[in-house]
Design a protein around this motif. Structure first.
Motif, PDB file in Angstrom:
ATOM      1  N   GLU A 340      26.513  47.079   6.051  1.00 25.21           N
ATOM      2  CA  GLU A 340      25.223  46.758   5.463  1.00 25.21           C
ATOM      3  C   GLU A 340      25.340  45.498   4.619  1.00 25.21           C
ATOM      4  O   GLU A 340      26.373  45.248   3.993  1.00 25.21           O
ATOM      5  N   TYR A 341      24.255  44.734   4.623  1.00 22.45           N
ATOM      6  CA  TYR A 341      24.220  43.502   3.843  1.00 22.45           C
ATOM      7  C   TYR A 341      23.684  43.827   2.458  1.00 22.45           C
ATOM      8  O   TYR A 341      22.632  44.460   2.307  1.00 22.45           O
ATOM      9  N   GLU A 342      24.416  43.320   1.437  1.00 25.88           N
ATOM     10  CA  GLU A 342      24.072  43.646   0.068  1.00 25.88           C
ATOM     11  C   GLU A 342      23.112  42.642  -0.548  1.00 25.88           C
ATOM     12  O   GLU A 342      22.586  42.918  -1.621  1.00 25.88           O
ATOM     13  N   GLY A 343      22.837  41.519  -0.003  1.00 23.67           N
ATOM     14  CA  GLY A 343      22.022  40.417  -0.511  1.00 23.67           C
ATOM     15  C   GLY A 343      21.006  40.835  -1.569  1.00 23.67           C
ATOM     16  O   GLY A 343      21.163  41.868  -2.192  1.00 23.67           O
ATOM     17  N   GLU A 348      24.085  33.266   2.024  1.00 23.84           N
ATOM     18  CA  GLU A 348      24.616  34.283   2.918  1.00 23.84           C
ATOM     19  C   GLU A 348      23.537  34.893   3.805  1.00 23.84           C
ATOM     20  O   GLU A 348      23.844  35.468   4.846  1.00 23.84           O
ATOM     21  N   ALA A 349      22.307  34.786   3.411  1.00 24.39           N
ATOM     22  CA  ALA A 349      21.229  35.371   4.206  1.00 24.39           C
ATOM     23  C   ALA A 349      21.067  34.667   5.538  1.00 24.39           C
ATOM     24  O   ALA A 349      20.567  35.263   6.500  1.00 24.39           O
ATOM     25  N   CYS A 455      27.456  37.130  12.672  1.00 20.88           N
ATOM     26  CA  CYS A 455      26.571  36.010  13.049  1.00 20.88           C
ATOM     27  C   CYS A 455      25.240  36.544  13.550  1.00 20.88           C
ATOM     28  O   CYS A 455      24.706  36.074  14.569  1.00 20.88           O
ATOM     29  N   THR A 456      24.700  37.537  12.834  1.00 17.17           N
ATOM     30  CA  THR A 456      23.471  38.181  13.288  1.00 17.17           C
ATOM     31  C   THR A 456      22.310  37.203  13.330  1.00 17.17           C
ATOM     32  O   THR A 456      21.493  37.231  14.265  1.00 17.17           O
ATOM     33  N   ARG A 466      18.803  37.477   6.910  1.00 20.80           N
ATOM     34  CA  ARG A 466      19.158  38.886   6.768  1.00 20.80           C
ATOM     35  C   ARG A 466      18.340  39.509   5.637  1.00 20.80           C
ATOM     36  O   ARG A 466      18.129  38.893   4.595  1.00 20.80           O
ATOM     37  N   ALA A 467      17.991  40.737   5.866  1.00 18.89           N
ATOM     38  CA  ALA A 467      17.313  41.496   4.816  1.00 18.89           C
ATOM     39  C   ALA A 467      18.308  42.372   4.092  1.00 18.89           C
ATOM     40  O   ALA A 467      19.385  42.680   4.618  1.00 18.89           O
TER      41      ALA A 467
END
Length: 492
Positions: A340-343, A348-349, A455-456, A466-467
């Motif tokens: 999971e992305y923590e942004g 990084e997004a 690399c989504t 990225r969300a």
């Protein structure tokens, strides 16, 4: 007076009467004059030797032994003799052409003796050779001490290349030629069942130019300027197992589709396609991706890549992780957060995220992997000097006749040398290999490791960042080093 010597009598002068001619026997002989001979041609034809004719040979001598014989002498002028010789050749040429129906065409340098009608007995053999559909490969050989040695490379006639070439290759060449003639920058070679890319198929695309269309006035000078083509090459739905270096010479390539093939590896030479914007590698047999694709994302123009589905090496199956850069798999609490992305962080997004790096594998000069004990000892060796074997293989790749040497009978040569030379030619035909650390050319990598990057955003074509809480899908990127000193660092 009586003792004086008497003088001779005076010369008697005879006067000729005009009515009575002088006797020819009493006429004094007249000395020849050069002026009279050279100025006034004689009525008799001149004589000249056979040496005056450049095409003269031993047949111009009387007898069997020329040293004991006299040369023939021809009557007339030498230019007249040459004119007659040319007429005889033309007459013999017409006679020969009627015999073989125009299959063979002689030249003016051929002697007239070989075109005589007395040699008509060899016409049957000539017809038998002319009826063959394919011509044999001609290779000049010279015999020395009872053995044959080739004096040059084999020569294959141009007209036999198209006959022996598969129909799929002929169809591909026809499509490329049509695109060049019409100025189209979209080359669709899909569905031709190509197993390999034929030589010189894509290289003509280097000269592809595109002219702007003239729809309405006013016509300016900019209308006649050439535009940079938006080159697109589609090679999907084929049976390609490897790629050639010609594909990576297309500096204007924008879109490349290799979908639905049998590729097991993408060469590192893809880094040369700095203007590549879209690439499709789905439905292949890829276990890893070249690190040079990640370099195109960070330094080049690559914005959209499609790599799924492929049997890519999963991060969950990796057991030799050396360093984690995002999350920690050993912690059970943070393990679910690995995906999971923590942004939200703006950089990084959108940018790729480095997740993990595997342990470095060291290889010897032959490409064999070393044991873990030996690998630990080599970690202190930071030298980046190439070996002599590596330099020799790089030099052999520049040899023009290396491929012909490997096609011959290599019995008696060391097996190791033959294997390394074949590996060098395979790397050269794939466009070459470069070190991912120092970017030098190499043939046998000495280090190898894996890096997982997410690399989504580039997989969906940069349609959105990225969300927070988005799933991360790390991809395996293979990196190679040319020496034991080329290993991953924090700066890489």
């Amino acid at each position: 007076m009586d003792q004086e010597i008497p003088l001779p009598p005076p010369r008697r002068v005879r006067h000729r009467s005009p009515s009575k001619p002088l006797d020819q026997s009493l006429r004094a002989p007249k000395r020849p004059s050069r002026l009279s001979i050279s100025s006034f041609p004689s009525s008799d034809p001149a004589f000249f030797s056979s040496d005056d004719i450049p095409s003269s040979s031993l047949e111009n001598y009387h007898g069997q032994h020329p040293e004991n014989s006299k040369k023939r002498r021809y009557r007339g002028t030498w230019w007249g003799e040459k004119a007659m010789e040319a007429k005889r050749k033309r007459a013999d040429f017409r006679e020969k052409r009627h015999l073989d129906s125009g299959v063979w065409m002689g030249s003016d340098e051929s002697s007239s003796e070989c075109l005589l009608s007395s040699e008509s007995s060899s016409c049957d053999d000539f017809f038998g050779q002319a009826q063959q559909t394919t011509l044999p490969v001609v290779k000049s050989t010279t015999k020395s001490n009872g053995s044959e040695h080739g004096s040059g490379p084999a020569f294959v006639p141009r007209n036999t290349r198209k006959q022996d070439e598969p129909k799929a290759h002929q169809a591909a060449r026809a499509l490329v030629n049509d695109c060049l003639e019409q100025g189209q920058d979209s080359i669709d070679l899909s569905g031709l069942v190509l197993r390999i890319l034929p030589s010189d198929l894509l290289r003509p695309l280097l000269h592809l130019t595109k002219q702007p269309p003239v729809t309405a006035g006013p016509v300016t000078d900019e209308v006649f300027t050439s535009l940079t083509p938006f080159l697109r090459v589609f090679l999907s739905a084929n049976s390609l197992t490897q790629l050639t270096s010609e594909l990576f010479e297309l500096g204007n390539l924008k879109v490349l589709s290799l979908r639905n093939n049998k590729l097991r590896e993408i060469p590192s030479a893809i880094r040369r396609l700095t203007e590549l914007q879209e690439v499709n590698l789905s439905v292949n047999r890829l276990n890893t991706l070249p690190w040079e694709m990640l370099w195109l994302i960070r330094k080049g123009d690559l914005k959209h890549m499609i790599v799924q589905p492929n049997p890519l090496f999963s991060l969950h199956e990796a057991t030799d992780i050396e360093q984690w850069h995002y999350g920690n798999r050993s912690d059970s609490i943070t393990a679910p957060r690995l995906c999971e992305y923590e942004g939200p962080v703006p950089e990084e997004a959108w940018a790729p995220i480095h997740i993990a790096t595997s342990r470095v594998q060291y290889m010897d000069s032959e490409g064999n992997r070393l044991s873990d004990i030996k690998s630990r000892q080599l970690r202190e060796n930071t030298s980046r000097v190439p070996s002599l074997r590596e330099l020799a293989l790089l030099e052999c790749n520049r040899a023009p006749y290396l491929d012909q040497f490997l096609e011959e009978d290599l019995t008696g040569y060391p097996e190791l040398a033959i294997r390394l030379l074949r590996q060098a030619t395979a790397v050269r035909d794939a466009g070459g290999m470069t070190c991912s650390i120092c970017h030098r050319s190499c043939v046998i990598p000495r280090t190898e490791w894996m890096e997982w990057w997410d690399c989504t955003t580039y997989e969906n074509g940069l349609k959105g960042p990225r969300a927070s809480g988005a799933e991360l899908r790390p991809l395996p990127f293979l990196r190679r080093g040319c020496s034991w000193g080329c290993v991953p660092t924090d700066q890489n």
